[in-house]
Design a protein around this motif. Structure first.
Motif, PDB file in Angstrom:
ATOM      1  N   TYR A   1       0.582  -1.212   0.155  1.00 59.56           N
ATOM      2  CA  TYR A   1      -0.048   0.135   0.030  1.00 59.56           C
ATOM      3  C   TYR A   1       0.778   1.512  -0.150  1.00 59.56           C
ATOM      4  CZ  TYR A   1      -3.219   3.738   1.603  1.00 59.56           C
ATOM      5  OH  TYR A   1      -3.706   5.034   1.583  1.00 59.56           O
ATOM      6  N   GLY A   2       1.835   1.218   0.777  1.00 61.78           N
ATOM      7  CA  GLY A   2       2.813   2.579   0.642  1.00 61.78           C
ATOM      8  C   GLY A   2       3.351   2.940  -0.658  1.00 61.78           C
TER       9      GLY A   2
ATOM     10  N   LYS B   1      -6.301  -5.706   5.481  1.00 61.73           N
ATOM     11  CA  LYS B   1      -7.305  -4.552   6.066  1.00 61.73           C
ATOM     12  C   LYS B   1      -8.291  -4.487   5.038  1.00 61.73           C
ATOM     13  CE  LYS B   1      -3.844  -1.250   6.279  1.00 61.73           C
ATOM     14  NZ  LYS B   1      -2.371  -1.844   6.237  1.00 61.73           N
TER      15      LYS B   1
ATOM     16  N   THR C   1     -12.186  -4.691  13.224  1.00 55.79           N
ATOM     17  CA  THR C   1     -12.187  -3.331  12.529  1.00 55.79           C
ATOM     18  C   THR C   1     -12.841  -3.425  11.191  1.00 55.79           C
ATOM     19  OG1 THR C   1     -10.023  -3.642  11.973  1.00 55.79           O
ATOM     20  CG2 THR C   1     -10.416  -2.332  13.915  1.00 55.79           C
TER      21      THR C   1
ATOM     22  N   ASP D   1     -11.181   1.840   3.479  1.00 53.94           N
ATOM     23  CA  ASP D   1     -12.164   2.308   2.141  1.00 53.94           C
ATOM     24  C   ASP D   1     -10.969   2.744   1.254  1.00 53.94           C
ATOM     25  OD1 ASP D   1     -13.628   3.460   0.383  1.00 53.94           O
ATOM     26  OD2 ASP D   1     -15.021   4.028   1.920  1.00 53.94           O
TER      27      ASP D   1
ATOM     28  N   ILE E   1     -10.050   6.764  -0.121  1.00 54.86           N
ATOM     29  CA  ILE E   1      -8.637   7.263   0.432  1.00 54.86           C
ATOM     30  C   ILE E   1      -8.125   7.870  -1.024  1.00 54.86           C
ATOM     31  CG2 ILE E   1      -6.127   6.463   0.704  1.00 54.86           C
ATOM     32  CD1 ILE E   1      -7.574   4.463   3.042  1.00 54.86           C
TER      33      ILE E   1
ATOM     34  N   ALA F   1      -9.631  10.835  -2.271  1.00 52.62           N
ATOM     35  CA  ALA F   1      -8.766  12.199  -1.693  1.00 52.62           C
ATOM     36  C   ALA F   1      -7.843  12.974  -2.366  1.00 52.62           C
ATOM     37  CB  ALA F   1      -8.505  11.750  -0.200  1.00 52.62           C
ATOM     38  N   TYR F   2      -7.086  12.133  -3.258  1.00 52.33           N
ATOM     39  CA  TYR F   2      -6.286  12.972  -4.117  1.00 52.33           C
ATOM     40  C   TYR F   2      -6.806  13.682  -5.189  1.00 52.33           C
ATOM     41  CZ  TYR F   2      -2.037  10.513  -2.349  1.00 52.33           C
ATOM     42  OH  TYR F   2      -0.938  10.097  -1.713  1.00 52.33           O
TER      43      TYR F   2
ATOM     44  N   HIS G   1      -6.940  13.842  -8.178  1.00 49.53           N
ATOM     45  CA  HIS G   1      -6.611  13.424  -9.703  1.00 49.53           C
ATOM     46  C   HIS G   1      -6.674  11.839  -9.915  1.00 49.53           C
ATOM     47  CE1 HIS G   1      -2.670  12.931  -7.546  1.00 49.53           C
ATOM     48  NE2 HIS G   1      -2.639  12.022  -8.317  1.00 49.53           N
TER      49      HIS G   1
ATOM     50  N   ARG H   1     -21.171   8.359   3.397  1.00 53.63           N
ATOM     51  CA  ARG H   1     -20.055   9.181   3.041  1.00 53.63           C
ATOM     52  C   ARG H   1     -19.907   9.305   1.473  1.00 53.63           C
ATOM     53  NH1 ARG H   1     -16.039   7.167   6.696  1.00 53.63           N
ATOM     54  NH2 ARG H   1     -15.729   5.751   4.969  1.00 53.63           N
TER      55      ARG H   1
ATOM     56  N   TYR I   1       3.824  10.917   5.421  1.00 55.63           N
ATOM     57  CA  TYR I   1       3.091  10.975   4.155  1.00 55.63           C
ATOM     58  C   TYR I   1       3.586  10.180   3.104  1.00 55.63           C
ATOM     59  CZ  TYR I   1       0.512  15.313   5.317  1.00 55.63           C
ATOM     60  OH  TYR I   1      -0.597  16.314   5.702  1.00 55.63           O
TER      61      TYR I   1
ATOM     62  N   TYR J   1       4.425   5.936   5.486  1.00 58.93           N
ATOM     63  CA  TYR J   1       3.045   5.842   5.369  1.00 58.93           C
ATOM     64  C   TYR J   1       2.534   4.505   5.222  1.00 58.93           C
ATOM     65  CZ  TYR J   1      -1.537   6.564   3.607  1.00 58.93           C
ATOM     66  OH  TYR J   1      -2.946   6.369   3.375  1.00 58.93           O
ATOM     67  N   GLY J   2       3.090   3.781   4.616  1.00 57.95           N
ATOM     68  CA  GLY J   2       2.523   2.203   4.647  1.00 57.95           C
ATOM     69  C   GLY J   2       2.544   1.810   5.975  1.00 57.95           C
TER      70      GLY J   2
ATOM     71  N   ASP K   1      -0.275   3.747   7.808  1.00 59.13           N
ATOM     72  CA  ASP K   1      -1.804   3.323   7.623  1.00 59.13           C
ATOM     73  C   ASP K   1      -1.938   2.093   8.469  1.00 59.13           C
ATOM     74  OD1 ASP K   1      -3.996   3.071   5.579  1.00 59.13           O
ATOM     75  OD2 ASP K   1      -3.060   1.182   5.344  1.00 59.13           O
ATOM     76  N   HIS K   2      -1.277   1.129   8.498  1.00 54.67           N
ATOM     77  CA  HIS K   2      -1.586  -0.001   8.961  1.00 54.67           C
ATOM     78  C   HIS K   2      -1.696  -0.036  10.426  1.00 54.67           C
ATOM     79  CE1 HIS K   2      -1.542  -4.366   8.261  1.00 54.67           C
ATOM     80  NE2 HIS K   2      -0.997  -4.454   9.292  1.00 54.67           N
TER      81      HIS K   2
ATOM     82  N   ALA L   1      -5.114   1.555  11.037  1.00 50.81           N
ATOM     83  CA  ALA L   1      -6.131   0.647  10.651  1.00 50.81           C
ATOM     84  C   ALA L   1      -6.493  -0.292  11.989  1.00 50.81           C
ATOM     85  CB  ALA L   1      -5.680  -0.375   9.581  1.00 50.81           C
ATOM     86  N   ASN L   2      -5.121  -0.563  12.585  1.00 56.15           N
ATOM     87  CA  ASN L   2      -5.541  -1.583  13.910  1.00 56.15           C
ATOM     88  C   ASN L   2      -5.762  -0.709  15.045  1.00 56.15           C
ATOM     89  OD1 ASN L   2      -4.539  -4.471  13.178  1.00 56.15           O
ATOM     90  ND2 ASN L   2      -3.136  -3.027  12.084  1.00 56.15           N
TER      91      ASN L   2
ATOM     92  N   LYS M   1       4.772  14.269  -0.224  1.00 55.91           N
ATOM     93  CA  LYS M   1       3.735  14.244  -0.911  1.00 55.91           C
ATOM     94  C   LYS M   1       2.725  15.000  -0.007  1.00 55.91           C
ATOM     95  CE  LYS M   1       2.452   9.445  -1.020  1.00 55.91           C
ATOM     96  NZ  LYS M   1       3.684   8.784  -0.767  1.00 55.91           N
TER      97      LYS M   1
ATOM     98  N   THR N   1       1.539  18.270  -8.273  1.00 58.75           N
ATOM     99  CA  THR N   1       0.150  17.929  -7.860  1.00 58.75           C
ATOM    100  C   THR N   1      -0.195  18.172  -6.193  1.00 58.75           C
ATOM    101  OG1 THR N   1       1.671  16.121  -7.205  1.00 58.75           O
ATOM    102  CG2 THR N   1       0.622  15.489  -8.879  1.00 58.75           C
TER     103      THR N   1
ATOM    104  N   LYS O   1      -1.388  15.750  -0.389  1.00 58.70           N
ATOM    105  CA  LYS O   1      -1.914  14.508  -0.212  1.00 58.70           C
ATOM    106  C   LYS O   1      -2.920  14.869   1.328  1.00 58.70           C
ATOM    107  CE  LYS O   1      -0.676  10.023   1.918  1.00 58.70           C
ATOM    108  NZ  LYS O   1       0.313   8.947   1.771  1.00 58.70           N
ATOM    109  N   ASP O   2      -4.071  14.427   1.278  1.00 58.21           N
ATOM    110  CA  ASP O   2      -4.888  14.719   2.301  1.00 58.21           C
ATOM    111  C   ASP O   2      -4.944  13.408   3.361  1.00 58.21           C
ATOM    112  OD1 ASP O   2      -6.814  15.771   3.772  1.00 58.21           O
ATOM    113  OD2 ASP O   2      -8.221  16.541   2.418  1.00 58.21           O
TER     114      ASP O   2
ATOM    115  N   GLN P   1      -8.123  13.477   5.575  1.00 60.74           N
ATOM    116  CA  GLN P   1      -9.260  12.594   5.087  1.00 60.74           C
ATOM    117  C   GLN P   1      -9.015  11.279   4.933  1.00 60.74           C
ATOM    118  OE1 GLN P   1     -11.710  14.659   2.411  1.00 60.74           O
ATOM    119  NE2 GLN P   1     -10.820  16.682   2.822  1.00 60.74           N
ATOM    120  N   ILE P   2      -7.896  11.056   4.482  1.00 60.93           N
ATOM    121  CA  ILE P   2      -7.599   9.737   4.333  1.00 60.93           C
ATOM    122  C   ILE P   2      -7.649   8.601   5.605  1.00 60.93           C
ATOM    123  CG2 ILE P   2      -5.564   7.954   4.011  1.00 60.93           C
ATOM    124  CD1 ILE P   2      -4.635   9.994   1.726  1.00 60.93           C
TER     125      ILE P   2
ATOM    126  N   ALA Q   1     -11.382   8.065   6.648  1.00 54.81           N
ATOM    127  CA  ALA Q   1     -11.872   7.375   6.109  1.00 54.81           C
ATOM    128  C   ALA Q   1     -12.125   5.868   6.964  1.00 54.81           C
ATOM    129  CB  ALA Q   1     -11.409   6.858   4.687  1.00 54.81           C
ATOM    130  N   TYR Q   2     -11.385   5.730   7.921  1.00 57.81           N
ATOM    131  CA  TYR Q   2     -11.149   4.467   8.583  1.00 57.81           C
ATOM    132  C   TYR Q   2     -12.561   4.511   9.644  1.00 57.81           C
ATOM    133  CZ  TYR Q   2      -7.046   2.216   7.283  1.00 57.81           C
ATOM    134  OH  TYR Q   2      -6.077   1.619   6.419  1.00 57.81           O
TER     135      TYR Q   2
END
Lengths: 773, 773
Positions: A577-578, A609, A626, A630, A634, A637-638, A640, A766, B573, B577-578, B581-582, B585-586, B609, B626, B629-630, B633-634, B637-638
């Protein structure tokens, strides 16, 4: 399956100094479920007495598994495969035609064959190679019909307990048979007492039958004189016959290095156009077409995971040139008034999942497909070969924007190693139909990698022009970056092509200037570029300008590439994912296809996940706590990134539309494809997977949408407002949820399900908010 | 800065067989800007003639940089630091008191000192150690007042060109001075011609002054008899005096291994309570308090990046016990009627950024703080020590939910190595004030790691009870996972404590049962737990039950921990980030603080980013293409992640509220803290960073919000509707954007700015949608 737990059971004592055994059994991918119909002995600390090695092939269905077991009084430390076995067992008689298995038997050793042939039929039916080798080895030879015994005593297709008992009956040097029976029964009781006394008794019966079912066959010395060849039918394709076939027949170890240098395979690459010719013939039943009920919708082909049922439009001439007579109906639609229509199954490649039959809408309640015994259809193999491989695919009569039209496109992905009824491969196959001729794929590790590439086989196939999918996999987490690199390289080449053209525009011949101009005007239109390849190359060759000769290096790059990054949820949501996030953030034209099974499928069903709350998986044995990540929101949110959520069985047209939109978008695209999997435990099996996809969307478990940055309001929700009342019934139709009430009690389970529903409602709400102007 | 480009300039030829030179200069963190006031010679291919090594300390301001240069006719391959130099230069005379630099000089070598002392003052002012060593080395000794020369010729504080020229004047064996001057002038022209002829001429003048400014000092043989010690003031703390101080004086290499085993530092750990005592005294000006204008708001302390200005509530006794007289005012507020109030600066630790002065609201337009010469304030050092380190911090009179009240809390993070005016450390310090006594921190690599830990110094400090921050860093991307592991370990310990108590509840003494019951009732309330530690431990010790003795192992775990995962945007970011995020999520109780500078600060300003479109950074030299990166909001989403966006200067109370809410939430929390940085190039410098934070929010560049999963509608937007008309003026107030019109032209730049505004509007609108019921 009964596992005999050998140690640290104090009752157990290996008597033999050393016995080596080799078992050939039917297995699916090793990591999913090993050695299904073979004897399996697993202990807690077996390396003291027993050592077992398993060798799997990576086909998800119908593969062969070899179990190498050594027994001894002293600890066994050896780590090689057995090639001089005291005992060899084969649990599927078809294997004796395919594999030269008894060449690994020790002189005077024992061979046990599970077969439906009677003692009398045997000699005339078995291949000469087997008989001659047995005679030369002075082997002892036993048969058993465990399949029949299992059916008779009520074990259905489960033969492994019977075979295990037969093994001990023939190997009393390992331990006295009575003791083995006692231990096997203890193990059966331990394994099955939860399932009720009846099942325990059934297993006891199976254990008792193992010895009684054995029939000794006299090995005649004169068999040694029988002549034989490899037993393999040659295709005439040297690469297939000399390279692919030996590996598929477990003779790959014997190939010399020169066999790889010869085909330029030292870098690990393999060739396309192989899977079809493997003709694995693993189905028991295959579909047959009932023309009168066919409405020519193409659904059967659209959903087929293996590309082994296809619609054809045929001219009269093509009908007449076929190798045999066959039924057709009048093709329906504009422009095809003079053509015939036929649905053709490839019977020796079909895996018999039955998905096409389930999905066939038929006419007035009568389906146009039904499953029949494979043997009744094998005569159609030459017809299938003719239609699949010789008759041109006619794509010009129906728009490929429609489900029907899309199915006249040749799949560039066919007969993969996936499970029968796989929920992932219909998407992969569809993408290949739409873009296969120009596709480059970076594939993450996992199921999609396994079924896309198991040396020497790959489902990718080239068309008559030699175009097809270029595919690669990079271990492990860097798949998005890998595909990104492909895109960067391609962009560089394309920029170089344009620069050479632009720099030399005024100095080249008029005819060359003309095609350069057209090429520059073609922009990213691959079909327009394709038309120009031949004129550009021929005129560059003829040109007096040395400066443009560089273009000859880029002949294969003159047509742009459709770059795809493919993987499962384990990769996209977790491991990779990263990198995926980083690639999505960078605004390059790549297409990401996430085959979302909500669980690590290839490694046997671990929670990812992507798994939803309350789903049962490894590492979430009591139901995941959990919510599903989503990924779509996610990525949205970018701003683009093109994002789509699709579920083929819920809306075939939306799936098609999303895939085409994603590919056409000049930036990163993410398609999240809801993919049912064997790990879900869908009631009725994977032949219902499209129905499961539909139910998932109806109840709000999955929402279909497309987020297209090209639009003023990018987000469109494509599915109807969910009926959340159907949520729990949907969950209860899949083992991954249906087990929860048994595990946790009804009350707790339903509290957990409420959580899952709440998550789904939140996600949906959402989306609704974000889709409003 | 003038860099003399040595090769491949054909005019240049090194004449010396071998000359080794060592330069001591003022530098900030090496990765940001090397060797600011030292001679710097950089060539394209210098390893043929010249080899340069730089040794930096990692203080973001006021650090020392050593440049090791070797010159020779033959290629130089050596890779060690110079310790027997032909030539040593020191560009800051304060260093001769701190570092024993001339011990590295070769006998008969040359020492050049940049100093404001006159020839006459010199002997009496320089330390005996320096004089004696010069005499023993029979050195040649020169001084120059480059600071004065630079001011006189209009170069301001830029002395490096003058010093470079002086270096060549004293080292004609390397090349003839005339040739060096010629080359330096060529280089200056190349570097500065873009900035105008005036700047070029200025540099020419500086080059010409280098030689003329040199003054030779006679090294008297009798100096060799001078006695001296290390010149270091002892603190009385053995660890500091014997371990920290030598390392800080560049004598760390001479420490034996036993110096590390003695303090149990072999695992790389360092001790708290060090930074304050370093007393680096690097400010030129420090704030002074004007009591009459003070409204006791605490803003000065709240925003101070270094924790070197603090408010105090003092009893009459405390005032009387102080080591000197000082001004106070009557404390305002309920319950403090009998107390005095004072703002105290730590003059020898303050770095002089002036942020407190900028932020001071004052009274009727008159600020209560102003900057004055540091020398006028150094007499207050004992007072500062008394107030900071001896007088109790009085936190009971004002709610720590208020900005004012929070500032009576002791910072557990003080005098970090961060840049003056750092935008990150006020957040870090505030978190430490609120939770420092129970904090465990996993810190990502980057600025926050550098200023939090540079052996032997750390800004973390323990309170009188020995409580403080436990901090660690794990290279590189796995910081979130690292903190997650801390939380897992802590949860395990806490579960074990409860289990021991519950299992033995009925078999222990009544008095123990009583405290066990209270402890279990305390739940996650750390203050309640804290009260029970002493009674539990003493009663367990006295108990007859052996089973509860295990609790003694967990004495330090009886109070729960506040787990923090801290890092910059490069980590959060991009790189990490990977994992982040993990971990989000947990659903574990961890608090993530992202110090978001929108650029890789520590490594010198690369685009991340988090960078916004059109911002200029390394790898985005023409403005980033670009959107930002938000991350917020990312994470939202969880659904189960507490998320806050804060910008201290825009809303101090909201920052405080968000941090407290985040910490109180029993699940993952993410605080995205907008942090101005030197890399932004804020007009007027970092002393305006709080104003920049406010402007960023006003114009919609940053939106303040809190997403609290405990609420029915979790999302609250805390900032006013943005005035997007102020967006471009905000951008133009920072170099990272203001350079764009120069680089790309007004039109293109403003098109790009429009894109940035559009991104911001999209982000804001999405937030608005998500915040609506």
């Amino acid at each position: 399956m009964t596992n005999l737990s050998l140690t640290p059971d104090p009752n157990f004592e290996v008597k033999t100094d050393y016995t080596s055994c080799l078992f050939y059994g039917l297995g699916s991918d090793g990591t999913v479920s090993a050695n299904k119909n073979s004897i399996k002995i697993i202990g807690d600390n077996t390396d003291q007495y027993v050592q077992a090695y398993f060798a799997y092939d990576s086909k998800k269905a119908g593969g062969v598994t070899r179990s190498h077991l050594r027994f001894g009084k002293s600890p066994i430390k050896s780590t090689y495969y057995i090639n001089n076995a005291d005992f060899i067992s084969c649990s599927l008689d078809a294997y004796v035609f395919k594999y030269d298995m008894v060449s690994n038997l020790k002189k005077g050793g024992t061979f046990l064959l599970n077969t439906t042939f009677s003692k009398e039929e045997l000699e005339s039916h078995l291949p000469n190679r087997l008989l001659a080798t047995l005679a030369k080895k002075e082997a002892k030879f036993y048969i058993i019909d465990a399949t029949k015994i299992a059916q008779e005593i009520g074990m259905g297709r489960r033969t492994n307990t019977i075979l295990q008992s037969a093994f001990f009956a023939l190997n009393t040097q390992i331990m006295p048979y009575d003791q083995a029976v006692e231990l096997m029964k203890q193990a059966a009781k331990k394994s099955y007492s939860k399932k009720g006394e009846e099942i325990v008794q059934l297993n006891y019966k199976a254990i008792d039958c193992g010895k009684d079912g054995l029939v000794e066959i006299e090995v005649k010395p004169e068999w040694a004189n029988l002549t034989y060849d490899s037993g393999r039918k040659l295709t005439g394709d040297e690469y297939f016959d000399k390279h692919v076939a030996p590996i598929n027949h477990l003779e790959g170890y014997d190939l010399p290095v020169s066999a790889f240098t010869k085909y330029n395979l030292l870098d690990g690459s393999i060739r396309n156009n192989v899977a079809y010719e493997e003709r694995r013939t693993i189905a028991v039943q295959v579909p047959t077409w009932e023309p009168d009920n066919c409405i020519q919708c193409g659904f059967c082909s659209y959903v087929c995971p293996h590309g082994t049922i296809r619609p054809f439009l045929l001219t009269e001439e093509e009908v007449n040139n076929a190798p045999m007579e066959f039924k057709t109906i009048q093709a329906m639609g504009k422009g095809v008034e003079n053509m015939k229509y036929r649905i053709q199954v490839s019977p020796d490649n079909c895996v018999g999942c039955g998905l096409c039959v389930t999905e066939c809408p038929g006419k007035a309640g009568n389906k146009a497909l039904k499953m029949v015994d494979i043997n009744s259809k094998l005569d159609q193999v030459p017809l299938a070969d003719y239609l699949y491989k010789q008759v041109p695919y006619k794509t010009e009569y129906f728009s490929t924007d429609t489900v029907k039209g899309s199915q006249f496109l040749m799949p560039y992905f066919e007969i993969s190693g996936a499970c029968p009824g796989c929920g992932e491969t219909p998407y992969y196959k569809l993408v290949s139909q739409l873009f296969g001729k120009d596709m480059m794929v970076a594939n993450a590790t996992g199921c999609s990698m396994i079924y896309s590439s198991s040396t020497p086989s790959t489902p990718f196939v080239n068309d008559k022009d030699g175009n097809g999918v270029a595919w690669a996999n990079s271990l492990f987490e860097d798949n998005a970056e890998y595909g990104y690199g492909m895109a960067l390289a391609q962009n560089f080449k394309e920029a170089r092509i344009l620069k050479v053209m632009e720099d030399n525009m005024d100095s080249v011949e008029e005819s060359l200037k003309e095609v350069f101009t057209k090429y520059i005007e073609a922009g990213n239109n691959r079909d327009a570029q394709r038309e120009l390849v031949e004129p550009i190359i021929s005129r560059v060759k003829a040109s007096a300008s040395e400066a443009v000769k560089e273009l000859l290096e880029y002949e294969r790059d003159l047509v742009g590439k459709s770059i795809w990054i493919v993987g499962g949820d384990g990769w996209a949501y977790d491991i990779g994912y990263g990198g995926l996030d980083h690639v999505l953030a960078n605004n390059l034209n790549v297409n990401v296809l996430v085959l979302d099974t909500e669980v690590y499928s290839n490694t046997g069903g671990q929670s990812s996940k992507s798994s939803q709350a309350s789903s049962i998986a490894k590492f979430a044995a009591g139901g995941k706590a959990t919510a599903k990540k989503d990924l779509g929101q996610i990525a949205m949110a970018y701003g683009h990134v093109y994002v789509a959520s699709v579920s083929m069985g819920a809306n075939k047209a939306q799936t098609l539309k999303a895939i085409k939109e994603a590919e056409s978008y000049d930036g990163p695209s993410l398609i999240i494809a809801y993919s049912p999997c064997a790990e879900h435990g869908i009631k009725g099996g994977l032949s219902n997977h499209q129905k499961a996809q539909a139910k998932a969307v109806e109840c709000g478990y999955v929402t279909l949408y497309r987020f297209d940055p090209r639009k003023e309001q990018p987000l469109t929700i494509d599915s109807k407002e969910p009926n959340f009342d159907e949520f729990v019934p949907f969950l209860m139709s899949e083992t991954r949820y249906a087990q929860l009430p048994k595990l946790k009690g009804e009350e707790t389970a339903h509290e957990m399900f409420e959580r899952t529903i709440k998550d789904a409602k939140k996600r949906y709400n959402r989306l609704v908010k974000l889709s409003q102007e």
